[in-house]
Design a protein around this motif. Structure first.
Motif, PDB file in Angstrom:
ATOM      1  N   ALA A  85       4.767  20.042  35.705  1.00 13.02           N
ATOM      2  CA  ALA A  85       3.383  19.773  36.110  1.00 13.02           C
ATOM      3  C   ALA A  85       3.345  18.922  37.377  1.00 13.02           C
ATOM      4  O   ALA A  85       2.566  19.191  38.296  1.00 13.02           O
ATOM      5  N   TYR A  86       4.199  17.905  37.439  1.00 14.44           N
ATOM      6  CA  TYR A  86       4.249  17.074  38.644  1.00 14.44           C
ATOM      7  C   TYR A  86       4.678  17.912  39.849  1.00 14.44           C
ATOM      8  O   TYR A  86       4.067  17.833  40.917  1.00 14.44           O
ATOM      9  N   ALA A  87       5.707  18.721  39.675  1.00  8.29           N
ATOM     10  CA  ALA A  87       6.226  19.525  40.785  1.00  8.29           C
ATOM     11  C   ALA A  87       5.176  20.494  41.322  1.00  8.29           C
ATOM     12  O   ALA A  87       5.143  20.765  42.518  1.00  8.29           O
ATOM     13  N   ALA A  88       4.307  20.997  40.457  1.00  9.34           N
ATOM     14  CA  ALA A  88       3.324  22.010  40.861  1.00  9.34           C
ATOM     15  C   ALA A  88       1.995  21.423  41.325  1.00  9.34           C
ATOM     16  O   ALA A  88       1.173  22.148  41.901  1.00  9.34           O
ATOM     17  N   ASP A  89       1.770  20.142  41.118  1.00  2.00           N
ATOM     18  CA  ASP A  89       0.473  19.527  41.414  1.00  2.00           C
ATOM     19  C   ASP A  89       0.295  19.331  42.922  1.00  2.00           C
ATOM     20  O   ASP A  89       0.967  18.510  43.538  1.00  2.00           O
ATOM     21  N   SER A  90      -0.636  20.067  43.501  1.00  3.33           N
ATOM     22  CA  SER A  90      -0.848  20.011  44.955  1.00  3.33           C
ATOM     23  C   SER A  90      -1.476  18.699  45.417  1.00  3.33           C
ATOM     24  O   SER A  90      -1.488  18.418  46.606  1.00  3.33           O
ATOM     25  N   THR A  91      -1.979  17.885  44.491  1.00  2.44           N
ATOM     26  CA  THR A  91      -2.571  16.599  44.876  1.00  2.44           C
ATOM     27  C   THR A  91      -1.547  15.469  44.882  1.00  2.44           C
ATOM     28  O   THR A  91      -1.872  14.349  45.270  1.00  2.44           O
TER      29      THR A  91
END
Length: 165
Positions: A85-91
């Motif tokens: 989730a962290y790796a994919a979070d664009s923010t």
């Protein structure tokens, strides 16, 4: 994380599975500073961001080096889901850093390399031992406990972690 030595033989307080993420870089051409320096400085920014947000799921990390060219970070996560989730979070810091790295890697033609490995280790498939060490590795992520006679040997700690008698 404290540097206070915990005396005696100890093991991590880990219950259940473990997610370990290893990530690193290698400077292939020292003189190509503009290609590798941004990669080198991106990881400390991400680690600061993760340490400031406990809900993100990073439990502990340690930077390691292997000579002047190679740097890595060992990370312990609450779960694989939180890591992804962290790796994919664009923010968050990772996505823009990854995009910038890919651009620089193409332009730099091998000036810097990177790698990562993710290990989703099920309960009972990991054990640890620490002797006169500060909190380190899994113990830094999950706390530590004294080694008891029932968990004296690696095989005992493995069977204990898997719930076997």
């Amino acid at each position: 994380m404290t540097n206070r030595v915990q005396h005696g033989r100890r093991t991590s307080g880990t219950e259940g599975g473990v997610t370990v993420f290893l990530i690193g870089m290698r400077i292939n051409r020292f003189r190509a500073l503009r290609h590798w320096l941004p990669v080198f400085t991106a990881m400390p920014r991400m680690l600061r961001e993760l340490r400031a947000d406990a809900a993100a799921g990073l439990l502990a990390s340690r930077v390691v080096t292997s000579g002047p060219r190679e740097f890595a970070v060992i990370q312990y996560w609450e779960s694989t889901d939180k890591l992804l989730a962290y790796a994919a979070d664009s923010t968050r810091a990772h996505r823009p850093a990854w995009a910038a790295f890919n651009r620089r890697a193409r332009e730099g033609r091998g000036a810097v390399g990177s790698w990562h490995e993710t290990y989703a280790v099920p309960a009972g498939a990991h054990e640890s031992i620490y002797f006169d060490m500060p909190l380190y590795g899994l113990a830094a992520a999950h706390g530590s406990a004294p080694v008891t006679p029932q968990r004296d040997r690696a095989a005992q700690r493995l069977s204990s972690a898997s719930g076997e008698a």
